[in-house]
Write an enzyme that holds these catalytic residues in place. Sequence first.
Site, PDB file in Angstrom:
ATOM      1  N   GLN A   1      -0.776  -0.766   7.705  1.00 17.40           N
ATOM      2  CA  GLN A   1      -0.798  -2.162   8.155  1.00 17.40           C
ATOM      3  C   GLN A   1       0.561  -2.676   8.597  1.00 17.40           C
ATOM      4  OE1 GLN A   1      -2.344  -4.550   4.971  1.00 17.40           O
ATOM      5  NE2 GLN A   1      -4.372  -3.636   5.061  1.00 17.40           N
TER       6      GLN A   1
ATOM      7  N   GLU B   1      10.111  -6.383   4.393  1.00 13.53           N
ATOM      8  CA  GLU B   1       9.251  -5.994   3.271  1.00 13.53           C
ATOM      9  C   GLU B   1      10.121  -5.702   2.054  1.00 13.53           C
ATOM     10  OE1 GLU B   1       5.261  -4.070   4.967  1.00 13.53           O
ATOM     11  OE2 GLU B   1       6.989  -2.854   5.450  1.00 13.53           O
TER      12      GLU B   1
ATOM     13  N   HIS C   1       0.457   0.156  -5.247  1.00 14.71           N
ATOM     14  CA  HIS C   1       0.813  -0.995  -4.414  1.00 14.71           C
ATOM     15  C   HIS C   1       0.484  -2.268  -5.191  1.00 14.71           C
ATOM     16  CE1 HIS C   1       1.069  -3.791  -1.103  1.00 14.71           C
ATOM     17  NE2 HIS C   1       1.636  -2.831  -0.389  1.00 14.71           N
TER      18      HIS C   1
ATOM     19  N   ARG D   1       8.412  -1.959  -5.018  1.00 12.32           N
ATOM     20  CA  ARG D   1       6.980  -1.969  -5.355  1.00 12.32           C
ATOM     21  C   ARG D   1       6.680  -1.646  -6.809  1.00 12.32           C
ATOM     22  NH1 ARG D   1       4.247   0.869  -0.083  1.00 12.32           N
ATOM     23  NH2 ARG D   1       4.464  -0.993   1.162  1.00 12.32           N
TER      24      ARG D   1
ATOM     25  N   HIS E   1      -1.659   4.046  -4.412  1.00 12.19           N
ATOM     26  CA  HIS E   1      -1.355   3.886  -2.982  1.00 12.19           C
ATOM     27  C   HIS E   1      -0.700   5.098  -2.344  1.00 12.19           C
ATOM     28  CE1 HIS E   1      -0.523   1.743   0.664  1.00 12.19           C
ATOM     29  NE2 HIS E   1       0.786   1.827   0.522  1.00 12.19           N
TER      30      HIS E   1
ATOM     31  N   ARG F   1       8.797   5.020  -3.146  1.00 15.01           N
ATOM     32  CA  ARG F   1       8.938   4.897  -1.690  1.00 15.01           C
ATOM     33  C   ARG F   1       9.165   3.451  -1.269  1.00 15.01           C
ATOM     34  NH1 ARG F   1       5.320   3.772   2.808  1.00 15.01           N
ATOM     35  NH2 ARG F   1       3.606   3.428   1.372  1.00 15.01           N
TER      36      ARG F   1
END
Length: 519
Positions: A46, A113, A229, A275, A336, A371
């Site tokens: 996305q 992000e 996630h 995350r 995720h 990540r």
Amino acid sequence: MNNRCDVLIVGSGIAGLYTALNVYDKINVLVITKGDITDSNSYNAQGGIAAAIGKDDSPDIHYHDTIMAGDGLCNPAAVRILVDNAPSIVEDLIRLGVEFDRDENGELDLGREGAHSRRRVLHSNGDSTGKAIMDVLIRHIIERKTPFRDKVMVLELIVENNICRGVIVWDREREEIYPIYSGVTVLATGGIGQLYPFTTNPYVACGDGLAVAYDAGAELCDMEFVQFHPTVLKHPSAPSLLITESIRGEGGVLRNIRGERFVPRYHSMGELAPRDVVSRIITEEMEKTNSDYVYLDITHLSRDFILSHFPMIYGECLKYGIDITKDYIPVSPGAHYMMGGIMTNLKGETSIRGLYACGECAGTGIHGANRMASNSLLEGLVFGKIIAQEASKYVLHNGDIDILEEVTATEKKISDKGILDDYRRRLQDVMWKYCGIKREENGLKELLKEIGILEEEIRDLPVANFRDVETKNMLELAGLIGETAMERRESRGAHFRVDYPYRDDIYWQKHIVKKKEIK
Ligand SMILES: Cc1cc2nc3c(=O)[nH]c(=O)nc-3n(C[C@H](O)[C@H](O)[C@H](O)COP(=O)(O)OP(=O)(O)OC[C@H]3O[C@@H](n4cnc5c(N)ncnc54)[C@H](O)[C@@H]3O)c2cc1C
């Protein structure tokens, strides 16, 4: 049908297709995939793809952010290659025809992000970047007439004297099991999300590539690092839809079920902390408030902005009665991304000659223990190009395919109904319970015990379809994830041990590598 090629690519995600497009001319390539060409994590991506192209940015800053997010376990040389090649890869995508979103001045619109200190995330059609890139790559595969077979699942690798000679596949349409011989085999088989009952990953993400590589004697690394996630839609009748991190990048805040903002109480970076951190904070807040979700709130953003930047999420949520311009979005963390994988060097070579691994299934060490958002599509592209060049050179250097023992094809019917579905559900439940966001020794022991029981129960059961093969693969990988999670007695990145809550650089700044003894 010709079952020989120079370069065989397994997987039709970004890593597989970009590798295929970059193999030298005159070398014959074959791409195979177990579902339809669009069934992949890549197609569902996305938020976007990271590249240091902003005026205030540089590959050095991108490098630093990636290393920080990886919590002391990134391979610095691999990260260097990733970030230095990102701007030219983006140029290549644009040349191929990918249309990234632009601002009113025609400049590339860069999103932000978690853990990125700069705006550097390129996106397309707002929150449908994966589809936008993949549609272009697929178009080129079709236009160039790259040989391609779908609904063909790899069951095992053909390895002789530690040299990979190809694969054994099960072909759904032909209902046949047969070999494909190749000079080089590139596994680009993606992630493992389906090992958990609540995941952002589509049905194909079962870790098959890791399992077949492990069974053939390849080394796997960093298997304990599974990323959850933080924000996946939690609604009784909705699928587990990822709610992109860009929403938090644009100012979205997390609220508990009482409507209170809580992340800044735990971490100075607030909702844009890495995350793993945000997922643990959400879990803790859900426990405190006795709830299985929290809310993501973007109602302060204008309706126009939301509709132009997040049209897919807006439309999907509306189907379940959630108007994200006015309502809070119920979310909770979901499985995720697999940071570990088939261990490779900087050329994508695995420990088996002639076998390469690319994208999410590869353990390059780029992501370390956690990540950073939008580095994954980038990894598939940067290393896809390198692997295409290396594989081409390997084929040119090693000449014709040389097989010691030919395998004959056999007929094998495919059933609609799997035999092992109940076992799969049991496995997913114990993975979630004992090897999810928080882990501890007793739980992990329980997990390994359950896996042992499941292995015993299914050992002699046959496989009726692809799902059954996947379930057997998943069981093997779950054992490896459980074992490595047990071994690593510290907390780092996505691996959090309640009984060892601190990072321990003296003993644990290292990778756990697993290799099966081949008799
Ligand atoms: C919902 C979602 C959103 C995401 N958003 C982003 C984002 O914005 N930015 C970002 O960088 N990353 C994002 N990610 C992560 C990223 O999409 C993936 O890590 C990346 O696309 C992996 O690419 P890949 O080519 O390695 O694997 P995939 O795209 O998963 O492709 C794997 C392919 O292998 C095939 N395959 C698997 N097993 C077999 C077998 N046994 N035989 C034959 N074929 C097989 C599959 O069918 C599939 O075609 C997102 C992931 C998800 C799930």
